[in-house]
Design a protein around this motif. Structure first.
Motif, PDB file in Angstrom:
ATOM      1  N   THR A  42      47.137  42.406  46.923  1.00 33.26           N
ATOM      2  CA  THR A  42      46.862  43.209  45.727  1.00 33.26           C
ATOM      3  C   THR A  42      47.980  43.021  44.707  1.00 33.26           C
ATOM      4  O   THR A  42      47.725  42.783  43.516  1.00 33.26           O
ATOM      5  CB  THR A  42      46.764  44.709  46.079  1.00 33.26           C
ATOM      6  OG1 THR A  42      45.797  44.911  47.093  1.00 33.26           O
ATOM      7  CG2 THR A  42      46.406  45.539  44.851  1.00 33.26           C
ATOM      8  N   TYR A  95      47.748  41.212  41.077  1.00 32.45           N
ATOM      9  CA  TYR A  95      48.055  41.963  39.860  1.00 32.45           C
ATOM     10  C   TYR A  95      49.178  41.287  39.083  1.00 32.45           C
ATOM     11  O   TYR A  95      49.125  41.194  37.856  1.00 32.45           O
ATOM     12  CB  TYR A  95      48.422  43.422  40.172  1.00 32.45           C
ATOM     13  CG  TYR A  95      48.696  44.183  38.909  1.00 32.45           C
ATOM     14  CD1 TYR A  95      47.643  44.630  38.113  1.00 32.45           C
ATOM     15  CD2 TYR A  95      49.998  44.395  38.460  1.00 32.45           C
ATOM     16  CE1 TYR A  95      47.886  45.282  36.914  1.00 32.45           C
ATOM     17  CE2 TYR A  95      50.240  45.049  37.270  1.00 32.45           C
ATOM     18  CZ  TYR A  95      49.183  45.490  36.505  1.00 32.45           C
ATOM     19  OH  TYR A  95      49.430  46.122  35.306  1.00 32.45           O
ATOM     20  N   SER A 104      48.570  40.202  35.298  1.00 29.08           N
ATOM     21  CA  SER A 104      49.284  40.942  34.254  1.00 29.08           C
ATOM     22  C   SER A 104      50.466  40.173  33.670  1.00 29.08           C
ATOM     23  O   SER A 104      50.950  40.508  32.591  1.00 29.08           O
ATOM     24  CB  SER A 104      49.818  42.263  34.829  1.00 29.08           C
ATOM     25  OG  SER A 104      50.843  42.007  35.783  1.00 29.08           O
ATOM     26  N   LEU A 145      49.704  49.040  37.484  1.00 27.90           N
ATOM     27  CA  LEU A 145      48.534  48.855  38.341  1.00 27.90           C
ATOM     28  C   LEU A 145      47.879  50.198  38.585  1.00 27.90           C
ATOM     29  O   LEU A 145      46.657  50.347  38.488  1.00 27.90           O
ATOM     30  CB  LEU A 145      48.928  48.196  39.661  1.00 27.90           C
ATOM     31  CG  LEU A 145      47.838  48.117  40.736  1.00 27.90           C
ATOM     32  CD1 LEU A 145      46.630  47.323  40.260  1.00 27.90           C
ATOM     33  CD2 LEU A 145      48.413  47.534  42.020  1.00 27.90           C
ATOM     34  N   TYR A 156      44.162  51.674  37.506  1.00 28.76           N
ATOM     35  CA  TYR A 156      43.193  52.355  38.369  1.00 28.76           C
ATOM     36  C   TYR A 156      42.696  53.644  37.723  1.00 28.76           C
ATOM     37  O   TYR A 156      41.505  53.969  37.792  1.00 28.76           O
ATOM     38  CB  TYR A 156      43.795  52.662  39.737  1.00 28.76           C
ATOM     39  CG  TYR A 156      43.934  51.475  40.665  1.00 28.76           C
ATOM     40  CD1 TYR A 156      42.946  50.500  40.768  1.00 28.76           C
ATOM     41  CD2 TYR A 156      45.056  51.347  41.471  1.00 28.76           C
ATOM     42  CE1 TYR A 156      43.075  49.433  41.638  1.00 28.76           C
ATOM     43  CE2 TYR A 156      45.190  50.282  42.349  1.00 28.76           C
ATOM     44  CZ  TYR A 156      44.200  49.329  42.426  1.00 28.76           C
ATOM     45  OH  TYR A 156      44.331  48.285  43.293  1.00 28.76           O
TER      46      TYR A 156
END
Length: 123
Positions: free
Chosen positions: A12, A16, A20, A47, A51
């Motif tokens: 994850t 990310y 990003s 992050l 969400y």
């Protein structure tokens, strides 16, 4: 409103970081994190904000979101399963004001924020 998220994994964080452009080694390199006194890497604050944004856009058309802001209150450790929530704080002047929270399973709040949605929604 509630959005339960999958466990934060190293994959994850790597994905990310790539998406990003935020390759801060505190989030992807365990040796760097440990040298700074952390037990392990931890999630990017943005992050978690993303969400919360997903929670908003899953419930409201993007064009109705008038404002969205957060403050970071704690880190999200690797392997955590954060939960994003939004509660109606008030309805005023034709807009709905939401209180936003990102929390961990143990109740630790990692982000707190607000959003304003055009129109009135039920509490």
């Amino acid at each position: 409103m509630k959005l339960e998220l999958p466990k934060i994994t190293r994959t994850t964080l790597a994905l990310y970081a790539g998406a990003s452009g935020d390759h801060n080694p505190m989030h992807i390199d365990i040796d760097v994190a440990k040298s700074a006194g952390m037990d392990d890497v931890f999630a990017h604050g943005m992050l978690n904000m993303a969400y919360l944004g997903r929670l908003l856009t899953a419930n409201f058309p993007q064009e109705r979101i008038r404002s969205f802001g957060v403050r970071f209150t704690s880190i999200t450790p690797i392997h955590a399963k954060p939960v994003a929530t939004a509660q109606v704080a008030k309805v005023a002047d034709g807009n709905t004001h939401l209180d936003l929270t990102m929390a961990l399973e143990d109740g630790t709040v990692t982000l707190q924020g607000t959003a304003v949605i055009e129109g009135e929604i039920a509490a």
